[in-house]
Design a protein around this motif. Structure first.
Motif, mmCIF file in Angstrom:
data_model
loop_
_atom_site.group_PDB
_atom_site.id
_atom_site.type_symbol
_atom_site.label_atom_id
_atom_site.label_comp_id
_atom_site.label_asym_id
_atom_site.label_seq_id
_atom_site.Cartn_x
_atom_site.Cartn_y
_atom_site.Cartn_z
ATOM 1 N N LYS A 43 0.829 -1.210 0.000
ATOM 2 C CA LYS A 43 0.000 0.000 0.000
ATOM 3 C C LYS A 43 0.863 1.261 0.000
ATOM 4 N N SER A 46 2.618 1.648 -3.373
ATOM 5 C CA SER A 46 1.697 2.114 -4.404
ATOM 6 C C SER A 46 1.491 3.627 -4.334
ATOM 7 N N SER A 47 1.473 4.166 -3.120
ATOM 8 C CA SER A 47 1.304 5.624 -3.005
ATOM 9 C C SER A 47 2.544 6.371 -3.489
ATOM 10 N N PHE A 50 2.439 5.971 -7.420
ATOM 11 C CA PHE A 50 1.201 6.436 -8.048
ATOM 12 C C PHE A 50 0.507 5.353 -8.880
ATOM 13 N N VAL A 51 0.451 4.148 -8.311
ATOM 14 C CA VAL A 51 -0.276 3.037 -8.923
ATOM 15 C C VAL A 51 -1.114 2.379 -7.833
ATOM 16 N N SER A 52 -1.965 1.440 -8.215
ATOM 17 C CA SER A 52 -2.812 0.779 -7.225
ATOM 18 C C SER A 52 -2.019 -0.275 -6.457
ATOM 19 N N PRO A 53 -2.461 -0.606 -5.240
ATOM 20 C CA PRO A 53 -1.805 -1.683 -4.486
ATOM 21 C C PRO A 53 -1.832 -3.015 -5.234
ATOM 22 N N LYS A 54 -2.886 -3.258 -6.015
ATOM 23 C CA LYS A 54 -2.964 -4.503 -6.808
ATOM 24 C C LYS A 54 -1.825 -4.566 -7.831
ATOM 25 N N THR A 55 -1.486 -3.433 -8.406
ATOM 26 C CA THR A 55 -0.377 -3.382 -9.365
ATOM 27 C C THR A 55 0.928 -3.753 -8.674
ATOM 28 N N GLU A 57 1.219 -5.590 -5.983
ATOM 29 C CA GLU A 57 1.143 -7.018 -5.681
ATOM 30 C C GLU A 57 1.484 -7.862 -6.909
ATOM 31 N N THR A 58 1.067 -7.406 -8.079
ATOM 32 C CA THR A 58 1.419 -8.108 -9.320
ATOM 33 C C THR A 58 2.922 -8.049 -9.558
#
Length: 64
Positions: A43, A46-47, A50-55, A57-58
């Motif tokens: 998390k 990602s901040s 500037f991408v989502s936490p899912k990105t 995780e991928t």
């Protein structure tokens, strides 16, 4: 007087970080690895990127 060569970040990545122990990493994966080694969570990473936490995780799954 000896001239010191200055390396740009792209050159450093291309010459030294693109392949680590025979494994090819993207520039973004290297960034994620750096944040993980600094103790950051998906998390938080990602901040910063500037991408989502899912990105993130991928990226982590791809790194593993």
């Amino acid at each position: 007087m000896q001239k010191t060569k200055i390396y740009l970040p792209q050159e450093i990545y291309t010459k030294h970080l693109e392949i680590v122990n025979g494994i090819r990493f993207t520039r973004r994966e290297i960034e994620v690895i750096v944040y993980i080694l600094s103790g950051r969570t998906a998390k938080t990473i990602s901040s910063f990127l500037f991408v989502s936490p899912k990105t993130i995780e991928t990226h982590i799954r791809n790194i593993m």
